[in-house]
Scaffold this motif. Structure first.
Motif, short mmCIF file in Angstrom:
data_model
loop_
_atom_site.label_atom_id
_atom_site.label_comp_id
_atom_site.label_asym_id
_atom_site.label_seq_id
_atom_site.Cartn_x
_atom_site.Cartn_y
_atom_site.Cartn_z
N GLY A 41 2.98 14.83 -0.02
CA GLY A 41 2.06 15.36 -1.01
C GLY A 41 2.51 16.65 -1.65
O GLY A 41 1.93 17.08 -2.65
N ASP A 42 3.55 17.29 -1.11
CA ASP A 42 3.97 18.60 -1.63
C ASP A 42 5.30 18.53 -2.37
O ASP A 42 6.03 19.53 -2.43
CB ASP A 42 4.02 19.64 -0.52
CG ASP A 42 4.98 19.26 0.60
OD1 ASP A 42 5.56 18.15 0.54
OD2 ASP A 42 5.15 20.07 1.53
N VAL A 43 5.63 17.35 -2.91
CA VAL A 43 6.81 17.27 -3.78
C VAL A 43 6.38 16.81 -5.16
O VAL A 43 5.32 16.20 -5.33
CB VAL A 43 7.89 16.30 -3.22
CG1 VAL A 43 8.35 16.76 -1.84
CG2 VAL A 43 7.40 14.87 -3.19
N LYS A 78 0.83 -1.19 0.00
CA LYS A 78 0.00 0.00 0.00
C LYS A 78 0.88 1.25 0.00
O LYS A 78 2.06 1.19 0.33
CB LYS A 78 -0.92 0.01 1.22
CG LYS A 78 -1.93 -1.13 1.24
CD LYS A 78 -2.82 -1.04 2.47
CE LYS A 78 -3.82 -2.20 2.51
NZ LYS A 78 -4.70 -2.13 3.70
N ALA A 79 0.28 2.37 -0.37
CA ALA A 79 1.00 3.64 -0.36
C ALA A 79 0.20 4.66 0.44
O ALA A 79 -1.02 4.58 0.53
CB ALA A 79 1.21 4.15 -1.78
N MET A 80 0.91 5.60 1.02
CA MET A 80 0.28 6.71 1.73
C MET A 80 0.82 8.03 1.20
O MET A 80 2.04 8.18 1.03
CB MET A 80 0.53 6.61 3.23
CG MET A 80 -0.12 7.74 4.03
SD MET A 80 0.09 7.55 5.82
CE MET A 80 -0.91 8.95 6.37
N ILE A 81 -0.07 8.96 0.94
CA ILE A 81 0.32 10.31 0.54
C ILE A 81 0.03 11.24 1.71
O ILE A 81 -1.11 11.30 2.20
CB ILE A 81 -0.42 10.79 -0.72
CG1 ILE A 81 -0.14 9.85 -1.89
CG2 ILE A 81 0.00 12.21 -1.08
CD1 ILE A 81 -0.91 10.21 -3.17
N LEU A 82 1.04 11.96 2.16
CA LEU A 82 0.89 12.89 3.27
C LEU A 82 0.34 14.21 2.75
O LEU A 82 0.99 14.91 1.97
CB LEU A 82 2.24 13.11 3.96
CG LEU A 82 2.90 11.84 4.54
CD1 LEU A 82 4.30 12.17 5.03
CD2 LEU A 82 2.05 11.25 5.65
N ALA A 83 -0.86 14.55 3.19
CA ALA A 83 -1.53 15.73 2.64
C ALA A 83 -2.18 16.59 3.71
O ALA A 83 -3.12 17.34 3.43
CB ALA A 83 -2.58 15.29 1.62
N GLY A 124 1.59 0.17 -10.41
CA GLY A 124 0.90 -1.04 -9.97
C GLY A 124 0.31 -0.98 -8.58
O GLY A 124 -0.22 -1.99 -8.09
N PHE A 125 0.36 0.18 -7.94
CA PHE A 125 -0.25 0.30 -6.62
C PHE A 125 -1.78 0.33 -6.76
O PHE A 125 -2.30 1.02 -7.63
CB PHE A 125 0.24 1.55 -5.90
CG PHE A 125 1.65 1.43 -5.39
CD1 PHE A 125 1.90 1.09 -4.07
CD2 PHE A 125 2.73 1.66 -6.24
CE1 PHE A 125 3.20 0.96 -3.60
CE2 PHE A 125 4.03 1.54 -5.77
CZ PHE A 125 4.26 1.18 -4.45
N LYS A 126 -2.47 -0.39 -5.90
CA LYS A 126 -3.92 -0.49 -5.98
C LYS A 126 -4.63 0.20 -4.82
O LYS A 126 -5.81 0.54 -4.93
CB LYS A 126 -4.35 -1.95 -6.03
CG LYS A 126 -3.80 -2.72 -7.23
CD LYS A 126 -4.32 -2.14 -8.53
CE LYS A 126 -3.84 -2.94 -9.73
NZ LYS A 126 -4.27 -2.31 -11.02
N GLU A 127 -3.94 0.37 -3.69
CA GLU A 127 -4.55 0.96 -2.51
C GLU A 127 -3.69 2.12 -2.01
O GLU A 127 -2.49 1.95 -1.78
CB GLU A 127 -4.70 -0.08 -1.40
CG GLU A 127 -5.61 -1.24 -1.77
CD GLU A 127 -5.68 -2.26 -0.65
OE1 GLU A 127 -6.33 -1.98 0.37
OE2 GLU A 127 -5.07 -3.34 -0.81
N VAL A 128 -4.32 3.28 -1.84
CA VAL A 128 -3.63 4.48 -1.40
C VAL A 128 -4.39 5.10 -0.24
O VAL A 128 -5.62 5.27 -0.31
CB VAL A 128 -3.49 5.51 -2.55
CG1 VAL A 128 -2.82 6.78 -2.04
CG2 VAL A 128 -2.71 4.91 -3.72
#
Length: 223
Positions: A106-108, A2-7, A45-49
């Motif tokens: 999220g800011d790059v 999984k991936a996480m975006i810091l926002a 190929g990431f499916k869950e964020v």
């Protein structure tokens, strides 16, 4: 993975733009900054964020929805007030699960190969960071790198890109809802020899001011 975006950041240096728009939704090259990440994650190929948010966070949910337009599933981790990086990640661990996960600021803006980071974390490691050349606004860097080993000091220091893979164990001791910075946890992992890194020599921009946002927008539109 999984991936996480810091926002969840307020984006104080981006004011007045961020008074009405959360920083990850500011447009660059014809689309919101965070959408560039979503497109690259989907292509890798990431499916869950998972996306955390605080300041004007409902706007982020309204614009991005469930992620189906990119072929991914987005889940949100709202914060009543920003919990800093480590605090935000811990608050989202129930959504991220027990396996290592990718985290992206999220800011790059970057062309990092997210797919290539899937298998980078070794069994004895808690963190694998992507480092970049020091930008003018951060000339002294954050860490040194020696044959993949992450060091606190060295001859050539590089800047942490805000992109990394973490094992959830790194965050043990931080309570959900607690405000917590990431740097102390990374420093402890480095001192224990449980952190590694790579040097990304490609595109990377820290969109920290309206002027940097404008320059990047002009570069992308020129292409």
């Amino acid at each position: 993975m999984k991936a996480m975006i810091l926002a969840a950041g307020r984006g104080e240096r981006m004011r007045p733009l961020t008074d009405v728009t959360p920083k990850p939704l500011l447009p660059v090259g014809g689309k919101p900054l965070i959408v560039w990440h979503l497109e690259r994650l989907a292509a890798a190929g990431f499916k869950e964020v998972v996306i955390n948010h605080a300041h004007l966070g409902q706007q982020i949910e309204d614009v991005l929805g469930d992620g189906s337009q990119w072929g991914i599933a987005i889940r949100y981790s709202p914060e009543s007030s920003a919990l800093e990086t480590a605090g935000g990640i811990v608050n989202a661990l129930s959504l991220l699960g027990d396996a290592p996960f990718l985290v992206v600021n999220g800011d790059v803006f970057c062309d990092v190969d997210f797919g290539g980071l899937r298998d980078c974390l070794q069994p004895d490691q808690l963190a694998y960071l992507v480092l970049v050349d020091n930008p003018p606004q951060h000339a002294h860097g954050d860490f040194a790198l020696d044959s993949g080993k992450l060091l606190l000091d060295g001859m050539q220091r590089l800047t942490f890109s805000g992109i990394a893979v973490y094992d959830p164990t790194l965050f043990h001791g931080v309570l959900p809802g607690e405000v917590a910075k990431l740097a102390p946890l990374l420093h402890e992992a480095v001192m224990r020899g449980q952190a590694a890194a790579c040097h990304h020599a490609g595109i990377w921009h820290d969109i920290g001011t309206p002027e940097r946002l404008q320059r990047l927008d002009q570069e992308l539109r020129a292409k």
